[in-house]
Structure formats: structure tokens, C-alpha cells
Design a protein around this motif. Sequence first.
Motif, PDB file in Angstrom:
ATOM      1  N   LEU A 162      69.182  53.529  16.252  1.00 62.37           N
ATOM      2  CA  LEU A 162      68.035  53.062  17.023  1.00 62.37           C
ATOM      3  C   LEU A 162      68.530  52.565  18.380  1.00 62.37           C
ATOM      4  N   VAL A 163      67.932  53.046  19.460  1.00 60.99           N
ATOM      5  CA  VAL A 163      68.289  52.615  20.805  1.00 60.99           C
ATOM      6  C   VAL A 163      67.190  51.694  21.331  1.00 60.99           C
ATOM      7  N   ILE A 164      67.551  50.472  21.686  1.00 62.17           N
ATOM      8  CA  ILE A 164      66.617  49.470  22.190  1.00 62.17           C
ATOM      9  C   ILE A 164      66.955  49.177  23.644  1.00 62.17           C
ATOM     10  N   ARG A 165      65.974  49.351  24.540  1.00 62.33           N
ATOM     11  CA  ARG A 165      66.220  49.232  25.975  1.00 62.33           C
ATOM     12  C   ARG A 165      65.717  47.930  26.589  1.00 62.33           C
ATOM     13  N   ARG A 166      64.916  47.169  25.853  1.00 64.31           N
ATOM     14  CA  ARG A 166      64.444  45.876  26.366  1.00 64.31           C
ATOM     15  C   ARG A 166      64.590  44.823  25.265  1.00 64.31           C
ATOM     16  N   PRO A 167      65.826  44.524  24.866  1.00 64.92           N
ATOM     17  CA  PRO A 167      66.031  43.646  23.710  1.00 64.92           C
ATOM     18  C   PRO A 167      65.603  42.202  23.939  1.00 64.92           C
ATOM     19  N   ASP A 168      65.532  41.775  25.190  1.00 60.39           N
ATOM     20  CA  ASP A 168      65.237  40.369  25.467  1.00 60.39           C
ATOM     21  C   ASP A 168      63.758  40.096  25.736  1.00 60.39           C
ATOM     22  N   ALA A 169      62.918  41.127  25.721  1.00 62.44           N
ATOM     23  CA  ALA A 169      61.482  40.916  25.932  1.00 62.44           C
ATOM     24  C   ALA A 169      60.911  40.079  24.792  1.00 62.44           C
ATOM     25  N   ILE A 170      60.095  39.102  25.131  1.00 61.06           N
ATOM     26  CA  ILE A 170      59.523  38.165  24.154  1.00 61.06           C
ATOM     27  C   ILE A 170      58.041  38.455  23.986  1.00 61.06           C
ATOM     28  N   ARG A 171      57.607  38.552  22.717  1.00 55.20           N
ATOM     29  CA  ARG A 171      56.218  38.866  22.409  1.00 55.20           C
ATOM     30  C   ARG A 171      55.739  38.007  21.224  1.00 55.20           C
ATOM     31  N   PRO A 172      54.389  37.851  21.094  1.00 54.66           N
ATOM     32  CA  PRO A 172      53.817  37.133  19.950  1.00 54.66           C
ATOM     33  C   PRO A 172      53.577  38.085  18.772  1.00 54.66           C
ATOM     34  N   TRP A 173      54.632  38.423  18.043  1.00 57.60           N
ATOM     35  CA  TRP A 173      54.531  39.375  16.943  1.00 57.60           C
ATOM     36  C   TRP A 173      53.746  38.784  15.776  1.00 57.60           C
ATOM     37  N   GLN A 174      52.997  39.647  15.076  1.00 59.41           N
ATOM     38  CA  GLN A 174      52.262  39.201  13.892  1.00 59.41           C
ATOM     39  C   GLN A 174      51.957  40.400  13.009  1.00 59.41           C
ATOM     40  N   HIS A 175      51.802  40.138  11.715  1.00 60.24           N
ATOM     41  CA  HIS A 175      51.416  41.207  10.794  1.00 60.24           C
ATOM     42  C   HIS A 175      49.997  41.655  11.118  1.00 60.24           C
TER      43      HIS A 175
END
Length: 352
Positions: A217-230
Amino acid sequence: MQPNASFWQGKRVLLTGHTGFKGAWLALWLQCLGADVTGIALAPPTTPNLFELAKLASTMRSHVCDIRDAQALAALARHVQPDIVLHLAAQALVRASYLDPLRTYSTNIMGTAHVLDALRGLDSTRVAVMVTTDKVYRNLEHPYPYREDDMLGGHDPYSASKAASELVITSYRDAFLSQQGLAVASARAGNVIGGGDWAQDRLIPDCIRAWQSGQTLVIRRPDAIRPWQHVLEPLAGYLRLAEALWQQPALAGAYNLGPPTDEAATVKAVVELARSPRETYAVSYEIDSNSPHEAGWLALETAKARTQLGIHPRWTLTEAVQRTMAWYEAQHAGADARALCEADIAAYEGPP
């Protein structure tokens, strides 16, 4: 507070976007609650997709209709005579909005206007919940969560289209719909995870595609912060919001729906939760400075939904990620997608 099954029993619900990821989950949950569901959407956007895997077409009325077609949409609304409208249909991907901005604007702005206009003079409808996104705010990268009265805006076409749709929603509510006794609210949520999503350029689907095919898996914006939820968290909010508006139309307005502010997390943190303890799942973090602009930090203040609607998230980020990964792994091993969704819904509705 959980959705009230006795409220939804027999309610005629018009659901737009029911062939998408969130829409398919919501269509299934409404059926579990006993609602009479009619869906309006384009054909499922991916292969595979939850709508077909869960065999939803056999348990609801499903119409293929582009919400940009105002006449066809209005005719269907008059035919259904819904008690409640839940509007989820949208072009919902940031990167796709850069590739086709006009489709994004026409779907998200004019499509929303068409849905609302179809309700003018429709005496049967008492509640409309219009789903937008957490990205409607003019994001200045300030380290504080956005409130419902903060300035709207958007750098990318997706965010801008959804911010504009909020103005359309407010205008139709104030100029037309409130006067006919129809309570209209917008629900601002985003960054949902859960089984059954195979969209491009979404974090967990990208994880699943890479890891199930044995790739890194290649991740290009690892430091982006979001309000994740199910996914069940915002869906529960939409249902509770509709119930509240039915009883108290004065609650009409905009609502943020999301996790506690301190549970906003980086992309990297979510990826690490997803692959733990799966040591064979490989990931490479490669910051891409040439990728299209996306906000680096985003969180929502949800006090309004908490105090006025009694909405409180049930599952932590860790549990949301664990349940999501378990869904995909079980489905990949041959488990029935509908049964997996129904099990998650039952767990969400059950005791803590």
C-alpha cells in the motif's frame, strides 16, 4: 440514542444515492427498522459494490434516475409521496472532482436543488435530511474544530460544490419548504469507514485492494488529519435527526456529525490500526508534493448534535477500524455481505 424502530415502521422513505456505499448501508438499516424504502440513484458506481452483494434490489423499490434530470426526479417523488426524504446522492470524491468539475458541480449543486424543488407542493413530506460533508467549511488549517456557523468555502471542486449546496438548502428551506410544514436539515459528516466500500481514492478501500492482492500500500498524505468514524455513526445521526425534525420542526438547520474532537487522527494512524496485527500487510509512506490540494487538518465540533439531538458516537476509532477490517476479511473469505452488515447493525443497536 439509537434509531427508534417504532417510528420508522411503515414510514414511506425516499432515499437518494441508495446504490452507493453509505446509501446501501442506510437502505438496509431502514429495511431492518421496518420502513417502506424507495431508492433513486445511478447504477452502482463500482464493481464489486455493496448494493448488489447485499441483494438490496430484491427488498426495496429501486429506480435508476440521475438527480440532474429534474423532470424525472419530480415525477418519481410525486409517485412515491414520501413521508421522509434522505438525500445522499452525490459526486463524493475529491480527486474525481478535479478530473470532472462540471459534473461535480451539476450533481452536487443542481442535483440538490432538483431534489428540494421536487418537494415543493408535496404535502405528504414532513422531513428532509440533506447530506453534505465535513468539507463544506473554508478550511484555514486552524487547529480547532469547525462549528455549524463557521464560514463555508472550498478549495477543491467537491468541497466548493457541497458548500454551495448548503446555500441552496438554506434558501429552499427559508423561501419555500418551511412554509408548507416541511422541516429541512443538512447533515455534515465525512471520512466514514466500514465494510462494502470499493471506491477509488478512499483510504480503507485502497488498503483492501493492495493487501488482498499481496501488494504494498502506498500512502502519499500520511499526516493528513480527519474525523474518521464508522459508517453507522453518521447514518444513526441522519435517522435520529429525521425523528427529531418530525417531532420538532423548529430544529431544522445544519448539524455536524462526527467523533469526539480528540479522536481525529492521521491517515497513518488509521493505516497502522488497520494492519495491526496483520504483519504481512505492507505499507510505504511516500509524501507526494505534486498531488492535488487537499486539506491537511479537519475536525468538527459536534456539540449542537449532542445537546439538541442527543447524538453520541458509540464506537471508538479503534473499534471502527477493527470492525471494518473484519468485515472485509470475512466477505473475502466467502461470508454473505448482507449478513455481515446486519450483524454490525445489530451490534451497534445493542448494549455498549
